[in-house]
Design a protein around this motif. Sequence first.
Motif, PDB file in Angstrom:
ATOM      1  N   TYR A 176       0.818  -1.218   0.000  1.00  0.00           N
ATOM      2  CA  TYR A 176       0.000   0.000   0.000  1.00  0.00           C
ATOM      3  C   TYR A 176       0.850   1.266   0.000  1.00  0.00           C
ATOM      4  O   TYR A 176       0.444   2.287  -0.568  1.00  0.00           O
ATOM      5  N   ALA A 177       2.018   1.218   0.632  1.00  0.00           N
ATOM      6  CA  ALA A 177       2.910   2.382   0.572  1.00  0.00           C
ATOM      7  C   ALA A 177       3.311   2.659  -0.875  1.00  0.00           C
ATOM      8  O   ALA A 177       3.305   3.810  -1.338  1.00  0.00           O
TER       9      ALA A 177
ATOM     10  N   PHE B  30       0.011   3.770  -2.873  1.00  0.00           N
ATOM     11  CA  PHE B  30      -0.402   5.152  -2.622  1.00  0.00           C
ATOM     12  C   PHE B  30       0.473   6.133  -3.395  1.00  0.00           C
ATOM     13  O   PHE B  30      -0.024   7.113  -3.962  1.00  0.00           O
ATOM     14  N   TYR B  31       1.771   5.851  -3.405  1.00  0.00           N
ATOM     15  CA  TYR B  31       2.676   6.739  -4.137  1.00  0.00           C
ATOM     16  C   TYR B  31       2.361   6.725  -5.633  1.00  0.00           C
ATOM     17  O   TYR B  31       2.239   7.784  -6.264  1.00  0.00           O
TER      18      TYR B  31
ATOM     19  N   TYR C 148      -0.337   5.777  -7.183  1.00  0.00           N
ATOM     20  CA  TYR C 148      -1.712   6.153  -7.539  1.00  0.00           C
ATOM     21  C   TYR C 148      -1.967   7.645  -7.342  1.00  0.00           C
ATOM     22  O   TYR C 148      -2.637   8.279  -8.160  1.00  0.00           O
ATOM     23  N   TYR C 149      -1.402   8.202  -6.260  1.00  0.00           N
ATOM     24  CA  TYR C 149      -1.739   9.578  -5.904  1.00  0.00           C
ATOM     25  C   TYR C 149      -0.627  10.592  -6.164  1.00  0.00           C
ATOM     26  O   TYR C 149      -0.906  11.771  -6.389  1.00  0.00           O
TER      27      TYR C 149
ATOM     28  N   MET D  39      -7.940  -1.256   5.736  1.00  0.00           N
ATOM     29  CA  MET D  39      -7.866  -1.055   4.293  1.00  0.00           C
ATOM     30  C   MET D  39      -9.209  -1.299   3.602  1.00  0.00           C
ATOM     31  O   MET D  39      -9.516  -0.670   2.593  1.00  0.00           O
TER      32      MET D  39
ATOM     33  N   ILE E 232      -9.716   6.161   0.501  1.00  0.00           N
ATOM     34  CA  ILE E 232      -8.428   6.303  -0.192  1.00  0.00           C
ATOM     35  C   ILE E 232      -7.901   4.972  -0.724  1.00  0.00           C
ATOM     36  O   ILE E 232      -7.074   4.948  -1.631  1.00  0.00           O
ATOM     37  N   THR E 233      -8.391   3.855  -0.163  1.00  0.00           N
ATOM     38  CA  THR E 233      -7.948   2.545  -0.665  1.00  0.00           C
ATOM     39  C   THR E 233      -8.921   1.966  -1.687  1.00  0.00           C
ATOM     40  O   THR E 233      -8.618   0.970  -2.333  1.00  0.00           O
TER      41      THR E 233
ATOM     42  N   LEU F 163      -6.799  -0.360  -5.665  1.00  0.00           N
ATOM     43  CA  LEU F 163      -6.147   0.740  -6.385  1.00  0.00           C
ATOM     44  C   LEU F 163      -5.507   0.192  -7.657  1.00  0.00           C
ATOM     45  O   LEU F 163      -4.670  -0.708  -7.600  1.00  0.00           O
TER      46      LEU F 163
END
Length: 318
Positions: A65-66, A69-70, A72-73, A123, A130-131, A137
């Motif tokens: 997820y780290a 997140f990077y 994806y966002y 999650m 956000i997930t 994602l």
Amino acid sequence: MKVLKWWWGILLAFLLLGAARIFLPLPFANEIIIFSIYTMGCNFLLGRVGFISFGQPAYLAVGAYATAFYLYYFGTNPYIGILLGIGVGLVVSAIVGAFFVRLRSDYFALVNLALAVIIFYLMEKVLAKITHGDNGLWFLANMSSTPVLNLGKPGDFFIFIFLVAMALWAFYKYLDDSLFGACCLGTKINEDKLRFLGYSNYSIRWMAFIIANTTTALAGSLYAVYFGFVSPAITHPARAADPVVVTILGGVGTLYGPIVGSIAYTGMKDLLSGFIANWELFIGLLLVFIMLAGEKGIWGTLDPYLKKAFYRKGTVPK
């Protein structure tokens, strides 16, 4: 002679991983190597420290997820995403491990399983905005091409994770032969004697915990980059026993166990699931047989015969 052992070991690891690419489809080979990296941390904890962990999916999800997140966002470079996953995994392992390693092995296993359940719930429900919850994602299209090895291409990705797996194998080989590795084994076998010698059992276990679960977070990052997708299913409690099963299957505490176990487990899963709906039953029966046969696993059983076959009398490594 010690250098020779190192080179033989590296060559054997190279051949085992290379065989996955030569004889198996590329996606299958990539999956096996990621799974073997995932299992290395569990193998180290169980084989060297004596801690059985059912919480590895939690640390896998932290890294995945780290990275997700990077990508994806925030950014598009998969290498940065992987480094971020490793960093977050290291920090989380250090914080969580400071408390968890104080527990005995049975409570340690349960509290790690509880952490996996918590991460899964976070999650899937709490952080669903956000997930994206069960939808996950999707960021494969977001990743940019990278020089030398383009991780968006399966062939280049295989080369990259192959090199990563080789580096990790060499690192764990070094740990096994080092004073730290001996101390890890000491805290498993006789912690009172280790304390008498002036070593801190807590510090040794904490460092081992960080190393093992940072490796697991790395596997999560590689998983995220390879599939370009992450969902809460990656940390589902139903999959909590997978790395433990692969560790036992390959051989607890053996350097090649994660590779051999991953090939056997993934191969049987893909092969049997096409014919048997409840393929886990076959895996369970096989594990019972392995435990009754002496807990050595596949590699632990083959190792003495391979040493006799490839080393001259009097030169068999310990």
